[in-house]
Design a protein around this motif. Structure first.
Motif, PDB file in Angstrom:
ATOM      1  N   ARG A   1     -10.023  22.561   9.827  1.00  0.00           N
ATOM      2  CA  ARG A   1      -8.706  22.317  10.510  1.00  0.00           C
ATOM      3  C   ARG A   1      -8.893  20.899  10.792  1.00  0.00           C
ATOM      4  O   ARG A   1      -9.541  20.614  10.678  1.00  0.00           O
ATOM      5  CB  ARG A   1      -8.149  23.658  11.179  1.00  0.00           C
ATOM      6  CG  ARG A   1      -8.394  24.110  12.175  1.00  0.00           C
ATOM      7  CD  ARG A   1      -8.715  24.855  13.090  1.00  0.00           C
ATOM      8  NE  ARG A   1      -9.258  25.392  14.828  1.00  0.00           N
ATOM      9  CZ  ARG A   1      -9.826  25.805  14.610  1.00  0.00           C
ATOM     10  NH1 ARG A   1     -11.165  25.957  14.021  1.00  0.00           N
ATOM     11  NH2 ARG A   1      -9.963  25.637  16.013  1.00  0.00           N
ATOM     12  N   GLY A   2      -7.260  20.545  11.306  1.00  0.00           N
ATOM     13  CA  GLY A   2      -7.052  20.209  12.135  1.00  0.00           C
ATOM     14  C   GLY A   2      -7.019  18.389  11.344  1.00  0.00           C
ATOM     15  O   GLY A   2      -6.423  18.339   9.759  1.00  0.00           O
ATOM     16  N   SER A   3      -6.020  17.788  11.940  1.00  0.00           N
ATOM     17  CA  SER A   3      -6.044  16.041  11.609  1.00  0.00           C
ATOM     18  C   SER A   3      -7.263  15.274  10.450  1.00  0.00           C
ATOM     19  O   SER A   3      -8.229  15.745  11.407  1.00  0.00           O
ATOM     20  CB  SER A   3      -5.238  15.685  13.078  1.00  0.00           C
ATOM     21  OG  SER A   3      -5.922  14.954  13.624  1.00  0.00           O
ATOM     22  N   GLY A   4      -7.044  14.860  10.236  1.00  0.00           N
ATOM     23  CA  GLY A   4      -8.189  14.690   9.299  1.00  0.00           C
ATOM     24  C   GLY A   4      -8.078  11.999   9.154  1.00  0.00           C
ATOM     25  O   GLY A   4      -7.137  11.891   9.613  1.00  0.00           O
ATOM     26  N   TYR A   5      -8.821  12.018   8.857  1.00  0.00           N
ATOM     27  CA  TYR A   5      -8.778  10.554   8.935  1.00  0.00           C
ATOM     28  C   TYR A   5      -8.363  10.096   6.965  1.00  0.00           C
ATOM     29  O   TYR A   5      -7.999   9.230   6.772  1.00  0.00           O
ATOM     30  CB  TYR A   5     -10.430   9.530   8.917  1.00  0.00           C
ATOM     31  CG  TYR A   5     -10.693   9.843  10.476  1.00  0.00           C
ATOM     32  CD1 TYR A   5      -9.944   9.263  11.057  1.00  0.00           C
ATOM     33  CD2 TYR A   5     -11.912  10.787  10.463  1.00  0.00           C
ATOM     34  CE1 TYR A   5     -10.750   9.597  12.836  1.00  0.00           C
ATOM     35  CE2 TYR A   5     -11.819  11.203  11.802  1.00  0.00           C
ATOM     36  CZ  TYR A   5     -11.693  10.178  13.304  1.00  0.00           C
ATOM     37  OH  TYR A   5     -12.448   9.786  14.041  1.00  0.00           O
ATOM     38  N   SER A   6      -7.759  11.223   5.982  1.00  0.00           N
ATOM     39  CA  SER A   6      -7.950  10.883   4.864  1.00  0.00           C
ATOM     40  C   SER A   6      -6.484  11.965   4.789  1.00  0.00           C
ATOM     41  O   SER A   6      -6.677  12.959   4.962  1.00  0.00           O
ATOM     42  CB  SER A   6      -8.783  10.879   4.113  1.00  0.00           C
ATOM     43  OG  SER A   6      -9.582  12.089   3.738  1.00  0.00           O
ATOM     44  N   ALA A   7      -6.073  12.065   3.476  1.00  0.00           N
ATOM     45  CA  ALA A   7      -5.423  13.302   3.117  1.00  0.00           C
ATOM     46  C   ALA A   7      -6.579  14.064   2.616  1.00  0.00           C
ATOM     47  O   ALA A   7      -5.626  15.365   2.712  1.00  0.00           O
ATOM     48  CB  ALA A   7      -4.638  12.718   1.858  1.00  0.00           C
ATOM     49  N   ASP A   8      -7.309  14.075   1.943  1.00  0.00           N
ATOM     50  CA  ASP A   8      -8.056  15.106   1.863  1.00  0.00           C
ATOM     51  C   ASP A   8      -9.749  15.316   2.383  1.00  0.00           C
ATOM     52  O   ASP A   8     -10.560  14.533   1.694  1.00  0.00           O
ATOM     53  CB  ASP A   8      -8.542  15.701  -0.061  1.00  0.00           C
ATOM     54  CG  ASP A   8      -9.392  16.554  -0.516  1.00  0.00           C
ATOM     55  OD1 ASP A   8      -9.367  17.197   0.933  1.00  0.00           O
ATOM     56  OD2 ASP A   8      -9.187  16.680  -1.139  1.00  0.00           O
TER      57      ASP A   8
END
Length: 313
Positions: free
Chosen positions: A186-193
């Motif tokens: 989980r959590g925010s990422g550096y890309s959409a997927d």
């Protein structure tokens, strides 16, 4: 007590606050010789990207004084089944992470050569050098419980950190990628997927935390057991898989995580698998002096209780 196997002393006879704080107040011995399972510390935090926590293994040991001999939930009797001890810490190099990884692999080769199953405490960097030793006789399956995938290729120009262990394992053929499952991501990422490389390119099963909300994970673990089959499996459990409301003392917390109940369900769901090693990582005592380490100690006990050859009363 006259028993053949080691056992935690009862608090009815030995005060918990007394003695040297080994894991579960078990005897300490210097090597894994004669042991079926051993608790091992790897006290480093030089691979972490946020909050440090090198004293995680020490604090987990302190809190483990509350552990008793039997698992009342499952009936597991680990100290009637296995010879278990605390074999202390790997002598790490605090100034050279690559050398520390070399030292870890060498230490675990010796542990594994005795037939002992290690249960380890440290930061998540350690999974890579441990698995290098574990997989010397062939690739292994992996059950990875975590808020993060830990498959970053390079972090700040470096190939080795707590964000990269499973990428390095893939690069070196350590993992049987068809038998890898990652739970709780989980959590925010550096890309959409951010998990595309894991799923599409490597064939990992990725179970994001949204698929775990508001439900028991026992059905999921039935599927995982089928996926893992009879081959060797390593269990790697990052404490940040749990919601920081339950385990705030960790390096890289992410909201909306698993509950401790779900964490226990995952571990108990490993019963019957050919577990060849386990770890509980990323406990950072400066950010929570007791509860997170206590949770970690209990999760390690649950891991002990699902190892092969376990008796259930």
């Amino acid at each position: 007590s006259g028993r053949r196997l080691n056992e935690p002393p009862s608090a009815m006879y030995v005060a918990r606050v007394s003695g040297i704080p080994t894991m579960a107040k078990l005897p300490f011995q210097e090597t894994a010789d004669g042991l079926d399972a051993a608790f091992v510390g790897v006290p480093i935090d030089t691979g972490t990207s946020n909050r440090p926590g090198a004293f995680g293994p020490r604090q987990i040991r302190v809190e483990s004084a509350l552990l008793r001999a039997y698992n009342s939930g499952t009936g597991a009797a680990p100290f009637e089944s296995l010879m278990v001890a605390d074999i202390g810490d790997v002598n790490v190099n605090l100034y050279d992470l690559k050398d520390t990884c070399r030292r870890i692999t060498e230490a675990y080769r010796k542990i594994l050569a005795t037939g002992c199953i290690p249960l380890t405490m440290g930061d998540h960097t350690i999974a890579y050098p441990i698995l290098k030793a574990v997989a010397e006789h062939g690739p292994v399956g992996l059950i990875h419980v975590d808020a993060h995938a830990d498959t970053t290729d390079v972090a700040l120009g470096e190939k080795i950190s707590h964000a990269t262990p499973f990428r390095r394992c893939v690069d070196e053929g350590i993992l049987d990628c068809k038998r890898v499952v990652q739970i709780g991501l989980r959590g925010s990422g550096y890309s959409a997927d951010p998990y595309e490389w894991n799923r599409a390119q490597q064939g990992f099963r990725v179970v994001p935390v949204e698929e775990c909300w508001f439900k028991s994970l026992a059905p999921l673990m039935a599927e995982v057991r089928s996926q893992m089959g009879s081959g060797a499996v390593y269990l790697s459990f990052d404490i940040d898989a749990l919601d920081p409301g339950f385990a705030p003392g960790t390096g890289t917390p992410e909201i909306a995580g698993l509950t401790p109940i779900q964490g226990v369900e995952i571990i108990r769901g490993c019963r019957g698998l050919n577990l060849v090693g386990c770890d509980l990582v990323e406990v950072s005592p400066p950010y929570d002096t007791t509860n997170t380490a206590l949770t970690g100690a209990n999760l390690l006990f649950e891991m002990l209780c699902v190892l092969p050859k376990m008796k259930y009363l």
